[in-house]
Design a protein around this motif. Structure first.
Motif, PDB file in Angstrom:
ATOM      1  N   LYS A 280      -1.727  -1.093  -9.919  1.00 58.75           N
ATOM      2  CA  LYS A 280      -1.346  -2.503  -9.920  1.00 58.75           C
ATOM      3  C   LYS A 280      -0.015  -2.674 -10.630  1.00 58.75           C
ATOM      4  O   LYS A 280       0.167  -2.226 -11.759  1.00 58.75           O
ATOM      5  N   LEU A 281       0.934  -3.330  -9.950  1.00 51.93           N
ATOM      6  CA  LEU A 281       2.245  -3.642 -10.506  1.00 51.93           C
ATOM      7  C   LEU A 281       2.333  -5.149 -10.724  1.00 51.93           C
ATOM      8  O   LEU A 281       2.066  -5.931  -9.810  1.00 51.93           O
ATOM      9  N   SER A 282       2.722  -5.547 -11.931  1.00 49.11           N
ATOM     10  CA  SER A 282       2.813  -6.969 -12.264  1.00 49.11           C
ATOM     11  C   SER A 282       4.259  -7.371 -12.507  1.00 49.11           C
ATOM     12  O   SER A 282       4.999  -6.659 -13.200  1.00 49.11           O
ATOM     13  N   GLN A 283       4.670  -8.488 -11.933  1.00 47.24           N
ATOM     14  CA  GLN A 283       5.997  -9.062 -12.138  1.00 47.24           C
ATOM     15  C   GLN A 283       7.099  -8.032 -11.884  1.00 47.24           C
ATOM     16  O   GLN A 283       7.894  -7.718 -12.754  1.00 47.24           O
ATOM     17  N   PHE A 284       7.118  -7.529 -10.651  1.00 47.26           N
ATOM     18  CA  PHE A 284       8.112  -6.533 -10.282  1.00 47.26           C
ATOM     19  C   PHE A 284       9.515  -7.118 -10.405  1.00 47.26           C
ATOM     20  O   PHE A 284       9.792  -8.195  -9.886  1.00 47.26           O
ATOM     21  N   PHE A 285      10.417  -6.415 -11.073  1.00 47.30           N
ATOM     22  CA  PHE A 285      11.761  -6.906 -11.392  1.00 47.30           C
ATOM     23  C   PHE A 285      11.707  -8.246 -12.149  1.00 47.30           C
ATOM     24  O   PHE A 285      12.648  -9.025 -12.124  1.00 47.30           O
ATOM     25  N   GLN A 286      10.559  -8.503 -12.819  1.00 46.33           N
ATOM     26  CA  GLN A 286      10.378  -9.744 -13.582  1.00 46.33           C
ATOM     27  C   GLN A 286      10.535 -10.986 -12.703  1.00 46.33           C
ATOM     28  O   GLN A 286      10.968 -12.031 -13.150  1.00 46.33           O
ATOM     29  N   THR A 287      10.204 -10.867 -11.433  1.00 44.08           N
ATOM     30  CA  THR A 287      10.374 -11.983 -10.504  1.00 44.08           C
ATOM     31  C   THR A 287       9.095 -12.779 -10.317  1.00 44.08           C
ATOM     32  O   THR A 287       9.100 -13.811  -9.649  1.00 44.08           O
ATOM     33  N   GLY A 288       7.997 -12.295 -10.885  1.00 40.50           N
ATOM     34  CA  GLY A 288       6.710 -12.914 -10.640  1.00 40.50           C
ATOM     35  C   GLY A 288       5.961 -12.288  -9.488  1.00 40.50           C
ATOM     36  O   GLY A 288       4.782 -12.571  -9.270  1.00 40.50           O
ATOM     37  N   LEU A 289       6.616 -11.410  -8.709  1.00 47.77           N
ATOM     38  CA  LEU A 289       5.952 -10.705  -7.615  1.00 47.77           C
ATOM     39  C   LEU A 289       5.061  -9.605  -8.175  1.00 47.77           C
ATOM     40  O   LEU A 289       5.433  -8.902  -9.103  1.00 47.77           O
ATOM     41  N   SER A 290       3.882  -9.470  -7.611  1.00 51.14           N
ATOM     42  CA  SER A 290       2.954  -8.440  -8.038  1.00 51.14           C
ATOM     43  C   SER A 290       2.447  -7.702  -6.806  1.00 51.14           C
ATOM     44  O   SER A 290       2.533  -8.204  -5.683  1.00 51.14           O
ATOM     45  N   GLY A 291       1.915  -6.523  -7.023  1.00 51.97           N
ATOM     46  CA  GLY A 291       1.425  -5.753  -5.894  1.00 51.97           C
ATOM     47  C   GLY A 291       0.421  -4.712  -6.307  1.00 51.97           C
ATOM     48  O   GLY A 291       0.323  -4.358  -7.494  1.00 51.97           O
ATOM     49  N   THR A 292      -0.329  -4.225  -5.342  1.00 50.95           N
ATOM     50  CA  THR A 292      -1.315  -3.181  -5.599  1.00 50.95           C
ATOM     51  C   THR A 292      -1.239  -2.111  -4.518  1.00 50.95           C
ATOM     52  O   THR A 292      -0.816  -2.375  -3.385  1.00 50.95           O
ATOM     53  N   PHE A 293      -1.637  -0.908  -4.876  1.00 51.98           N
ATOM     54  CA  PHE A 293      -1.844   0.187  -3.934  1.00 51.98           C
ATOM     55  C   PHE A 293      -3.248   0.723  -4.161  1.00 51.98           C
ATOM     56  O   PHE A 293      -3.648   0.946  -5.309  1.00 51.98           O
ATOM     57  N   GLN A 294      -3.969   0.946  -3.081  1.00 55.83           N
ATOM     58  CA  GLN A 294      -5.251   1.647  -3.154  1.00 55.83           C
ATOM     59  C   GLN A 294      -5.182   2.856  -2.240  1.00 55.83           C
ATOM     60  O   GLN A 294      -4.681   2.759  -1.113  1.00 55.83           O
ATOM     61  N   ASN A 295      -5.685   3.985  -2.710  1.00 58.61           N
ATOM     62  CA  ASN A 295      -5.635   5.233  -1.957  1.00 58.61           C
ATOM     63  C   ASN A 295      -7.030   5.858  -1.906  1.00 58.61           C
ATOM     64  O   ASN A 295      -7.712   5.964  -2.932  1.00 58.61           O
ATOM     65  N   PHE A 296      -7.431   6.277  -0.702  1.00 61.97           N
ATOM     66  CA  PHE A 296      -8.704   6.957  -0.483  1.00 61.97           C
ATOM     67  C   PHE A 296      -8.395   8.288   0.196  1.00 61.97           C
ATOM     68  O   PHE A 296      -7.881   8.309   1.313  1.00 61.97           O
ATOM     69  N   GLU A 297      -8.713   9.383  -0.448  1.00 60.83           N
ATOM     70  CA  GLU A 297      -8.391  10.712   0.100  1.00 60.83           C
ATOM     71  C   GLU A 297      -9.633  11.585   0.204  1.00 60.83           C
ATOM     72  O   GLU A 297     -10.359  11.785  -0.778  1.00 60.83           O
ATOM     73  N   GLY A 298      -9.849  12.112   1.388  1.00 55.20           N
ATOM     74  CA  GLY A 298     -10.853  13.140   1.587  1.00 55.20           C
ATOM     75  C   GLY A 298     -10.151  14.451   1.890  1.00 55.20           C
ATOM     76  O   GLY A 298      -9.193  14.478   2.670  1.00 55.20           O
ATOM     77  N   ASN A 299     -10.571  15.538   1.272  1.00 58.93           N
ATOM     78  CA  ASN A 299      -9.877  16.808   1.467  1.00 58.93           C
ATOM     79  C   ASN A 299     -10.845  17.971   1.501  1.00 58.93           C
ATOM     80  O   ASN A 299     -11.980  17.874   1.003  1.00 58.93           O
ATOM     81  N   ILE A 300     -10.378  19.061   2.079  1.00 59.09           N
ATOM     82  CA  ILE A 300     -11.175  20.287   2.132  1.00 59.09           C
ATOM     83  C   ILE A 300     -10.239  21.481   2.189  1.00 59.09           C
ATOM     84  O   ILE A 300      -9.138  21.400   2.747  1.00 59.09           O
ATOM     85  N   ARG A 301     -10.645  22.557   1.577  1.00 57.01           N
ATOM     86  CA  ARG A 301      -9.929  23.829   1.717  1.00 57.01           C
ATOM     87  C   ARG A 301     -10.951  24.949   1.901  1.00 57.01           C
ATOM     88  O   ARG A 301     -12.069  24.887   1.379  1.00 57.01           O
ATOM     89  N   TYR A 302     -10.541  25.962   2.661  1.00 56.06           N
ATOM     90  CA  TYR A 302     -11.465  27.015   3.054  1.00 56.06           C
ATOM     91  C   TYR A 302     -10.759  28.358   2.984  1.00 56.06           C
ATOM     92  O   TYR A 302      -9.692  28.542   3.592  1.00 56.06           O
ATOM     93  N   ALA A 303     -11.336  29.301   2.242  1.00 53.18           N
ATOM     94  CA  ALA A 303     -10.790  30.657   2.143  1.00 53.18           C
ATOM     95  C   ALA A 303     -11.308  31.463   3.325  1.00 53.18           C
ATOM     96  O   ALA A 303     -12.425  31.995   3.288  1.00 53.18           O
ATOM     97  N   LEU A 304     -10.491  31.528   4.372  1.00 54.56           N
ATOM     98  CA  LEU A 304     -10.904  32.242   5.575  1.00 54.56           C
ATOM     99  C   LEU A 304     -11.085  33.724   5.286  1.00 54.56           C
ATOM    100  O   LEU A 304     -12.037  34.359   5.757  1.00 54.56           O
ATOM    101  N   THR A 305     -10.172  34.302   4.524  1.00 55.42           N
ATOM    102  CA  THR A 305     -10.237  35.663   4.001  1.00 55.42           C
ATOM    103  C   THR A 305      -9.682  35.601   2.578  1.00 55.42           C
ATOM    104  O   THR A 305      -9.156  34.566   2.160  1.00 55.42           O
TER     105      THR A 305
END
Length: 392
Positions: A280-305
């Motif tokens: 969450k970003l509040s008052q970006f550049f002190q302009t009163g604008l605010s914003g949010t980012f939400q991230n959802f990550e699913g991952n997998i790794r597999y040792a083939l050999t």
């Protein structure tokens, strides 16, 4: 007399050798170089153009460093780390005017009580959450990061003036915290940072959570307290994005609050994971604008050999705020194959595809894979890289 001198000399040499054996300094590093193709990048001639380029750090930032320890007895050691990131293609530092631009700290470490260190260091999102995400590991790295690396899981910036504590392993638990001073008289909170996190390992399960808070009074990049906790970044996507000077987004907001948590589960040769983060970003550049980012990550790794590792991730991210630009969101699919010639040298091929789906007139309405030089001219961007990594 000669016999006594010989005995004395032998004793001095023995003690000197013992003292030397209790201290160590290690030179280490990582070099990541390759070729990268991007299907669309905005250029000075306008529009989007495909691009072939030689790159440094497509997976992990190229770096070198010195790590040292002196045994003080009783399980206590004096420790230090000095680490510098660089661009292999040009030989330049990855951050201007900083010799050790990634890490520079000294402290004490105890096997029973943990480590207390002072200097330029990583925050708890990097320490506790990033290892559970492919962007924070050698199995994905830079191009796998969430949009603009908004949660810093790819370690795009470090914390200056920081006092940091990391606990020892206590029945599978580890915890830690950090405070980065503003170093400005009369402005204690102007560009300061604090962070804390925890992890727990139980059998096949690995859990982690972290929190990071930044604050600043800057109204423009030129007014940034350049002696404060966060002042630059090595993350390519932030350069020239919403902050042309390359400083992280949160430093130009009155506050940034980032929370993240993740889990990994190991079964046979595979590791599957899930990571969530919220910024969450509040008052970006002190302009009163605010914003949010939400991230959802699913991952997998597999040792083939033992020599071949396959990995992949899907990330859904969404942004929101009161800036009147709608609610853009991103879908990104990333994959990588790695072959190890030895413990120190491996080759890789990887790719990422991102689609941005903006709403309204959001300025984030085009695709931009992290680590790519410029955004696409459309809502889609494709990146593919082949490279070589060597550790020493």
């Amino acid at each position: 007399m000669n016999k006594m001198l010989k005995i004395g000399a032998t004793t001095i040499l023995t003690l000197g050798g013992a003292a030397h054996a209790q201290s160590s300094v290690t030179l280490y590093g990582l070099i990541d170089a390759g070729l990268t193709y991007t299907n669309s990048q905005i250029s000075g001639t306008g529009g989007g153009h495909s691009k072939w380029e030689m790159t440094s750090g497509a997976v992990q930032y190229s770096r070198w460093g010195l790590r040292g320890a002196e045994d003080l007895g009783g399980g206590v050691k004096a420790i230090f780390t000095l680490e510098s990131g660089f661009n292999l293609n040009t030989g330049q530092y990855s951050a201007n005017m900083r010799l050790f631009n990634r890490l520079a700290y000294v402290g004490l470490s105890s096997r029973d009580y943990g480590a207390l260190t002072l200097g330029r260091q990583t925050d708890s999102m990097v320490d506790f959450v990033a290892p559970l995400s492919l962007t924070g590991t050698e199995f994905g790295g830079t191009h796998f990061a969430h949009p603009l690396d908004n949660d810093n899981l790819n370690d795009s910036f470090q914390i200056n003036n920081a006092v940091k504590y990391l606990s020892p392993n206590i029945a599978g638990f580890r915890f830690g915290g950090l405070y980065g001073f503003s170093n400005q008289a009369g402005e204690f909170a102007n560009n300061r940072a604090y962070s804390f996190g925890i992890s727990y390992v139980a059998g096949a399960w690995n859990f982690g959570a972290g929190y990071l808070a930044l604050s600043s009074s800057a109204r423009t990049p030129a007014q940034l307290n350049t002696n404060g906790a966060v002042t630059d970044t090595t993350g390519a996507s932030l350069q020239g994005a919403l902050t042309p000077t390359g400083v992280p987004l949160g430093v130009l907001a009155s506050s940034q609050k980032t929370f993240g948590a993740g889990v990994n589960y190991t079964f046979g040769p595979a590791v599957a994971g899930f990571v969530y983060s919220h910024t969450k970003l509040s008052q970006f550049f002190q302009t009163g604008l605010s914003g949010t980012f939400q991230n959802f990550e699913g991952n997998i790794r597999y040792a083939l050999t033992p020599a071949v590792e396959l990995s992949g991730a899907y990330t859904y991210s969404r942004a929101g705020g009161n800036g009147g630009g709608g609610v853009p969101h991103w879908n990104q699919v990333s994959a990588m194959a790695d072959y190890r010639f030895s413990r120190r040298t491996d080759v890789y091929i990887q790719g990422a595809w991102q689609r941005s789906s903006p709403s309204g007139t959001s300025p984030l309405g085009v695709a931009w894979i992290n680590g790519v030089t410029a955004p696409a001219s459309t809502t889609n961007q494709l990146e593919a890289a082949v490279g070589l990594k060597h550790r020493f």
